[in-house]
Motif scaffolding. Structure first.
Motif, PDB file in Angstrom:
ATOM      1  N   ILE A 129      24.904  90.007 -75.589  1.00 47.12           N
ATOM      2  CA  ILE A 129      26.256  90.325 -74.949  1.00 47.12           C
ATOM      3  C   ILE A 129      26.766  89.895 -73.703  1.00 47.12           C
ATOM      4  N   ILE A 130      25.639  89.606 -72.905  1.00 49.01           N
ATOM      5  CA  ILE A 130      26.050  89.276 -71.341  1.00 49.01           C
ATOM      6  C   ILE A 130      26.784  87.969 -71.291  1.00 49.01           C
ATOM      7  N   PRO A 131      26.397  86.847 -71.843  1.00 49.67           N
ATOM      8  CA  PRO A 131      27.445  85.560 -71.612  1.00 49.67           C
ATOM      9  C   PRO A 131      28.542  85.839 -72.262  1.00 49.67           C
ATOM     10  N   LEU A 132      28.708  86.334 -73.359  1.00 47.72           N
ATOM     11  CA  LEU A 132      30.101  86.585 -73.731  1.00 47.72           C
ATOM     12  C   LEU A 132      30.954  87.471 -73.031  1.00 47.72           C
ATOM     13  N   SER A 133      30.305  88.639 -72.386  1.00 45.43           N
ATOM     14  CA  SER A 133      31.132  89.665 -71.768  1.00 45.43           C
ATOM     15  C   SER A 133      31.650  88.919 -70.515  1.00 45.43           C
ATOM     16  N   LEU A 134      30.734  88.033 -69.923  1.00 40.40           N
ATOM     17  CA  LEU A 134      31.180  87.506 -68.590  1.00 40.40           C
ATOM     18  C   LEU A 134      32.191  86.522 -68.960  1.00 40.40           C
ATOM     19  N   PHE A 135      32.076  85.818 -70.000  1.00 44.47           N
ATOM     20  CA  PHE A 135      33.337  84.689 -70.415  1.00 44.47           C
ATOM     21  C   PHE A 135      34.421  85.398 -70.228  1.00 44.47           C
ATOM     22  N   PHE A 136      34.504  86.723 -71.168  1.00 47.54           N
ATOM     23  CA  PHE A 136      35.848  87.673 -71.351  1.00 47.54           C
ATOM     24  C   PHE A 136      36.328  87.777 -69.890  1.00 47.54           C
ATOM     25  N   VAL A 137      35.563  88.042 -68.905  1.00 53.19           N
ATOM     26  CA  VAL A 137      36.154  88.390 -67.931  1.00 53.19           C
ATOM     27  C   VAL A 137      36.984  87.161 -67.069  1.00 53.19           C
ATOM     28  N   ILE A 138      36.673  86.044 -67.290  1.00 51.34           N
ATOM     29  CA  ILE A 138      37.428  84.946 -66.808  1.00 51.34           C
ATOM     30  C   ILE A 138      39.094  85.313 -67.382  1.00 51.34           C
ATOM     31  N   PHE A 139      39.129  85.426 -68.526  1.00 48.58           N
ATOM     32  CA  PHE A 139      40.588  85.496 -68.933  1.00 48.58           C
ATOM     33  C   PHE A 139      41.210  86.946 -68.481  1.00 48.58           C
ATOM     34  N   SER A 140      40.577  87.912 -68.436  1.00 48.70           N
ATOM     35  CA  SER A 140      41.311  89.193 -68.097  1.00 48.70           C
ATOM     36  C   SER A 140      41.225  88.930 -66.612  1.00 48.70           C
ATOM     37  N   SER A 141      40.397  88.616 -65.718  1.00 45.69           N
ATOM     38  CA  SER A 141      40.642  88.450 -64.513  1.00 45.69           C
ATOM     39  C   SER A 141      41.757  87.645 -63.926  1.00 45.69           C
ATOM     40  N   VAL A 142      41.893  86.227 -64.484  1.00 43.07           N
ATOM     41  CA  VAL A 142      43.048  85.562 -64.263  1.00 43.07           C
ATOM     42  C   VAL A 142      44.382  86.159 -64.583  1.00 43.07           C
ATOM     43  N   SER A 143      44.400  86.594 -65.667  1.00 41.80           N
ATOM     44  CA  SER A 143      45.926  87.385 -66.069  1.00 41.80           C
ATOM     45  C   SER A 143      46.038  88.618 -65.452  1.00 41.80           C
ATOM     46  N   PHE A 173      44.859  89.361 -62.275  1.00 43.97           N
ATOM     47  CA  PHE A 173      45.164  88.945 -60.758  1.00 43.97           C
ATOM     48  C   PHE A 173      46.662  88.677 -60.637  1.00 43.97           C
ATOM     49  N   THR A 174      46.869  88.017 -61.560  1.00 46.29           N
ATOM     50  CA  THR A 174      48.305  87.331 -61.540  1.00 46.29           C
ATOM     51  C   THR A 174      49.475  88.397 -61.625  1.00 46.29           C
ATOM     52  N   SER A 175      48.917  89.488 -62.491  1.00 49.72           N
ATOM     53  CA  SER A 175      49.989  90.619 -62.671  1.00 49.72           C
ATOM     54  C   SER A 175      50.054  91.434 -61.387  1.00 49.72           C
ATOM     55  N   LEU A 176      48.703  91.717 -60.906  1.00 51.19           N
ATOM     56  CA  LEU A 176      48.463  92.601 -59.627  1.00 51.19           C
ATOM     57  C   LEU A 176      49.106  91.904 -58.520  1.00 51.19           C
ATOM     58  N   ALA A 177      48.953  90.706 -58.146  1.00 49.06           N
ATOM     59  CA  ALA A 177      49.695  89.908 -57.042  1.00 49.06           C
ATOM     60  C   ALA A 177      51.355  90.078 -57.164  1.00 49.06           C
ATOM     61  N   LEU A 178      51.751  89.852 -58.531  1.00 44.28           N
ATOM     62  CA  LEU A 178      53.177  90.009 -58.655  1.00 44.28           C
ATOM     63  C   LEU A 178      53.790  91.456 -57.945  1.00 44.28           C
ATOM     64  N   HIS A 179      52.833  92.407 -58.062  1.00 47.39           N
ATOM     65  CA  HIS A 179      53.146  93.769 -57.911  1.00 47.39           C
ATOM     66  C   HIS A 179      52.837  94.254 -56.667  1.00 47.39           C
ATOM     67  N   GLY A 180      52.278  93.325 -55.754  1.00 52.15           N
ATOM     68  CA  GLY A 180      51.851  93.485 -54.471  1.00 52.15           C
ATOM     69  C   GLY A 180      50.372  94.013 -54.240  1.00 52.15           C
ATOM     70  N   TYR A 181      49.412  94.044 -54.913  1.00 50.82           N
ATOM     71  CA  TYR A 181      48.308  94.605 -54.732  1.00 50.82           C
ATOM     72  C   TYR A 181      47.236  93.568 -54.746  1.00 50.82           C
TER      73      TYR A 181
END
Length: 251
Positions: free
Chosen positions: A173-187, A189-197
């Protein structure tokens, strides 16, 4: 200077954990950055930016080593991308204290699910084919919403679910979980940046340092038995829960 060195050290440690456990590293980064004096919401922004660095580089290394199941990764990743897009709204409407409580509950839940899972892989509780794909999409979406809102990439929450419901071994599960983090972190971070965080300076320092750490973590993963790996992951959950409880009740 001391502040930057502390951030760099946290980045290396977080990267090692990302490569070794397949997580974004926010479970340890958020409490540590809070100890440097930041509010949890700013710590979350720094954490998510760091994840972009460590998850992309770590997934590249896993792909080159043919350790990544890209098919499953795409399904769970797309779900995470959609769910994480709502993280900015969640943080806007939930207080810092409530986030700390939710974070602690999440760590305790993950500990229990992982404890029950077989380190070498076990019974699959979700049907194969379409059912598995739907589960991965829905799981990624739900994890994406709450994980990014808590300052974590989602790998730490995703790992026990994949182990318990799909019967994946601890190391699968380790490589799969880390790959998932790419999608969740990019999306996310975009959302958080737009809200000033977003905090770009700190995020870049920690992110660059995490690239060094993630390579070390992936090497360590290749050298350890699955049962021992599961044990170390359980220890990590216990430590993080202790840090959060200390922050909530003794600070």
């Amino acid at each position: 200077m001391e502040y930057s060195i502390a951030l760099f050290s946290i980045g290396i440690l977080t990267g090692i954990l990302a490569g070794f456990f397949g997580i974004g590293g926010g479970a340890i980064l958020v409490p540590l950055v809070m100890m440097l004096g930041h509010d949890i919401k700013i710590a979350i922004g720094i954490s998510i930016m760091q994840m972009i660095f460590s998850s992309i580089y770590g997934s590249y290394v896993n792909y080159k080593r043919k350790l990544l199941n890209a098919k499953d990764g795409i399904y769970v990743g797309l779900g995470g991308f959609v769910g994480a897009a709502f993280s900015g709204f969640v943080i806007d409407f939930i207080s810092s204290k409530a986030l700390e409580i939710i974070f602690s509950i999440f760590i305790a839940y993950s500990f229990i699910k992982l404890f029950k899972a077989n380190a070498y892989g076990g019974q699959k509780r979700i049907g194969a084919g379409l059912m598995t794909n739907i589960f991965l999409l829905c799981c990624g979406c739900v994890v994406g919403v709450f994980a990014i809102s808590l300052g974590i990439g989602g790998g730490m929450m995703l790992a026990p679910l994949l182990a318990y419901y799909l019967g994946y071994s601890s190391k699968q599960i380790i490589p799969l979980s880390l790959f998932f983090v790419i999608f969740s972190s990019v999306s996310g971070f975009t959302s958080l940046a737009l809200h000033g965080y977003a905090s770009f300076k700190e995020g870049i320092i920690v992110g660059i340092a995490s690239i060094i750490g993630v390579r070390i973590g992936i090497f360590m993963l290749s050298q350890i038995d699955a049962k021992k790996h599961k044990a170390t992951l359980l220890i990590l959950y216990a430590i993080m829960l202790g840090i959060m409880l200390q922050k909530m009740f003794l600070a």
